[in-house]
Write a protein that holds these residues in place. Structure first.
Motif, PDB file in Angstrom:
ATOM      1  N   LEU A  72     -57.572  38.199  52.223  1.00 34.44           N
ATOM      2  CA  LEU A  72     -57.347  36.786  52.507  1.00 34.44           C
ATOM      3  C   LEU A  72     -57.595  36.459  53.981  1.00 34.44           C
ATOM      4  CD1 LEU A  72     -54.172  36.276  50.295  1.00 34.44           C
ATOM      5  CD2 LEU A  72     -56.474  35.374  49.861  1.00 34.44           C
ATOM      6  N   ALA A  73     -57.316  37.418  54.848  1.00 34.29           N
ATOM      7  CA  ALA A  73     -57.570  37.214  56.277  1.00 34.29           C
ATOM      8  C   ALA A  73     -59.069  37.110  56.548  1.00 34.29           C
ATOM      9  CB  ALA A  73     -56.960  38.348  57.092  1.00 34.29           C
ATOM     10  N   VAL A  74     -59.843  37.990  55.924  1.00 36.85           N
ATOM     11  CA  VAL A  74     -61.306  37.967  56.099  1.00 36.85           C
ATOM     12  C   VAL A  74     -61.887  36.691  55.487  1.00 36.85           C
ATOM     13  CG1 VAL A  74     -63.467  39.109  55.432  1.00 36.85           C
ATOM     14  CG2 VAL A  74     -61.538  40.473  56.280  1.00 36.85           C
ATOM     15  N   ALA A  75     -61.392  36.322  54.315  1.00 38.34           N
ATOM     16  CA  ALA A  75     -61.867  35.100  53.659  1.00 38.34           C
ATOM     17  C   ALA A  75     -61.582  33.872  54.530  1.00 38.34           C
ATOM     18  CB  ALA A  75     -61.219  34.945  52.289  1.00 38.34           C
ATOM     19  N   ALA A  76     -60.424  33.843  55.170  1.00 36.59           N
ATOM     20  CA  ALA A  76     -60.080  32.717  56.044  1.00 36.59           C
ATOM     21  C   ALA A  76     -60.942  32.716  57.305  1.00 36.59           C
ATOM     22  CB  ALA A  76     -58.603  32.784  56.420  1.00 36.59           C
ATOM     23  N   GLN A  77     -61.165  33.903  57.864  1.00 37.47           N
ATOM     24  CA  GLN A  77     -61.951  34.003  59.101  1.00 37.47           C
ATOM     25  C   GLN A  77     -63.366  33.467  58.921  1.00 37.47           C
ATOM     26  OE1 GLN A  77     -62.190  37.979  60.689  1.00 37.47           O
ATOM     27  NE2 GLN A  77     -63.608  37.384  62.321  1.00 37.47           N
ATOM     28  N   TYR A  78     -63.975  33.797  57.784  1.00 42.41           N
ATOM     29  CA  TYR A  78     -65.366  33.402  57.549  1.00 42.41           C
ATOM     30  C   TYR A  78     -65.508  32.232  56.585  1.00 42.41           C
ATOM     31  CZ  TYR A  78     -66.343  37.722  60.010  1.00 42.41           C
ATOM     32  OH  TYR A  78     -66.389  38.708  60.971  1.00 42.41           O
ATOM     33  N   GLN A  79     -64.366  31.676  56.180  1.00 45.79           N
ATOM     34  CA  GLN A  79     -64.350  30.523  55.271  1.00 45.79           C
ATOM     35  C   GLN A  79     -65.145  30.809  53.987  1.00 45.79           C
ATOM     36  OE1 GLN A  79     -62.583  27.198  55.719  1.00 45.79           O
ATOM     37  NE2 GLN A  79     -61.511  28.957  56.580  1.00 45.79           N
ATOM     38  N   THR A  80     -64.937  32.006  53.444  1.00 42.69           N
ATOM     39  CA  THR A  80     -65.572  32.368  52.181  1.00 42.69           C
ATOM     40  C   THR A  80     -64.653  32.003  51.020  1.00 42.69           C
ATOM     41  OG1 THR A  80     -64.635  34.586  51.928  1.00 42.69           O
ATOM     42  CG2 THR A  80     -66.589  34.374  53.338  1.00 42.69           C
ATOM     43  N   TYR A  81     -65.222  31.983  49.842  1.00 38.22           N
ATOM     44  CA  TYR A  81     -64.436  31.844  48.622  1.00 38.22           C
ATOM     45  C   TYR A  81     -63.777  33.184  48.301  1.00 38.22           C
ATOM     46  CZ  TYR A  81     -67.320  27.663  48.106  1.00 38.22           C
ATOM     47  OH  TYR A  81     -67.947  26.466  48.326  1.00 38.22           O
ATOM     48  N   PHE A  82     -62.744  33.141  47.465  1.00 38.40           N
ATOM     49  CA  PHE A  82     -62.085  34.389  47.072  1.00 38.40           C
ATOM     50  C   PHE A  82     -61.495  34.260  45.674  1.00 38.40           C
ATOM     51  CE2 PHE A  82     -58.798  31.888  49.196  1.00 38.40           C
ATOM     52  CZ  PHE A  82     -57.696  32.044  48.364  1.00 38.40           C
ATOM     53  N   ALA A  83     -61.286  35.418  45.055  1.00 44.27           N
ATOM     54  CA  ALA A  83     -60.561  35.524  43.793  1.00 44.27           C
ATOM     55  C   ALA A  83     -59.316  36.358  44.049  1.00 44.27           C
ATOM     56  CB  ALA A  83     -61.438  36.186  42.732  1.00 44.27           C
TER      57      ALA A  83
END
Length: 254
Positions: free
Chosen positions: A46-57
Motif C-alpha cells: 500500500l505504501a508503494v501504491a500510494a507513492q506511485y499512485q498505482t492501482y492495487f488489489a
C-alpha cells in the motif's frame, strides 16, 4: 497501456523502483495494478501504491495462507472495509488455488471461498491464481457467481478451458509465457479467442519473457506482448493495445 498484474512492491525493485517506473512510462505503460499477497505484505504494498499512485488489489495469495484461517479472513475483511472508498482499490486478490502447494490445500480452499464471498459482497472483480486447479477453481466460481467477474492470472490453458472461464464473466491475463514458442496451448488460445476476452499483465518481477536478457521482469516488457498478440491475430499493434486497454478499464472500472 496498463499492466494489470505487477508486484512493484517486491524487494527485487527496492534499489531502482523509480527507474523501473520511469522506464514503464517511457514506453507508454501509464499505470499498473499491484496485487495483494498476505497481511505481512500489505503495508509495503500500500505504501508503494500510494507513492506511485498505482492501482492495487487486496487479497491473500495461496502461497501465503496464514495458519489461522479465521484471523486471516478477519484481517482481510477489516482491511478491505477500511480502504473500500479509495479510488485506486480495484479488485480482490491475488487469490486462488495452487496444487503445487498441496500441503496447505484446506487453507487455500477456505481463503479462496472467503475471498470470493468478500468480492461478491463489496462488488469487486477478483484476480485469480490457478495452478493445476482449473476444475476446482471453476467449481468455486460457478458456486459463487460473481457479478463483476475477474481475471485468470497468467493463463496458459486450452481454448476449451478459456471458454469455461469466459462463460462465467472472466478475462484471461496474458503475460510473458506468450513469448515462448513452446507454449503451444497458450499460443493457440490467444490466436483463436476474440480480443475482448484478454488483458495484459507482466507478473513482474516473475515470469520474465524468454527473449529478455535481464532476469527480472518489469512492466515495460508489456509492449512485447502486444506485438506478439498482433502477430498471432494478424492485427495492428495499435488495435491490440487499444482493445486490451479498454478491456482492463472495463473490468476494473478504471
Amino acid at each position: 497501456m496498463i499492466d494489470t498484474h505487477a508486484h512493484l512492491d517486491f524487494a527485487e525493485f527496492d534499489l531502482d523502483r523509480d527507474t523501473v517506473v520511469q522506464r514503464m512510462h517511457s514506453v507508454g505503460v501509464n499505470n499498473l495494478i499491484i496485487p495483494g499477497m498476505s497481511p505481512q505484505h500489505w503495508h509495503k504494498q500500500l505504501a508503494v501504491a500510494a507513492q506511485y499512485q498505482t492501482y492495487f488489489a487486496l487479497g491473500i495469495h495461496p502461497w501465503f495462507c496464514p495458519e489461522n484461517v479465521d484471523a486471516g479472513i478477519l484481517a482481510l475483511t477489516s482491511k478491505v472495509a477500511a480502504l473500500l472508498e479509495c479510488p485506486r482499490f480495484v479488485a480482490i486478490g491475488e487469490c486462488g488455488l495452487d496444487k503445487l502447494y498441496s500441503a496447505t490445500w484446506p487453507q487455500q480452499l477456505a481463503f479462496f471461498e472467503a475471498q470470493l464471498t468478500l468480492a461478491k459482497s463489496v462488488n469487486l472483480p477478483v484476480i485469480i491464481h490457478s495452478v493445476k486447479a482449473h476444475s476446482e477453481v471453476l467449481a468455486c466460481l460457478k458456486k459463487y457467481q460473481l457479478p463483476r467477474g475477474g481475471v485468470i492470472h497468467a493463463f496458459s490453458g486450452s481454448v476449451e478451458i478459456a471458454q469455461e472461464y469466459i462463460k462465467l464473466g472472466f478475462k484471461l491475463g496474458i503475460g510473458g509465457l506468450i513469448m515462448n514458442p513452446n507454449a503451444k496451448k497458450l499460443l493457440k488460445t490467444v490466436t483463436e479467442l476474440p480480443l475482448e476476452h484478454l488483458i495484459l499483465e507482466t507478473d513482474s518481477p516473475a515470469m520474465t519473457p524468454i527473449n529478455v536478457t535481464e532476469k527480472r521482469n518489469q512492466p515495460a516488457n508489456l509492449v512485447l506482448f502486444i506485438d506478439k498478440i498482433a502477430t498471432l491475430q494478424k492485427k495492428s499493434s495499435v488495435l491490440i493495445s487499444e482493445h486490451l486497454m479498454s478491456n482492463a478499464m472495463q473490468l476494473f472500472d478504471l
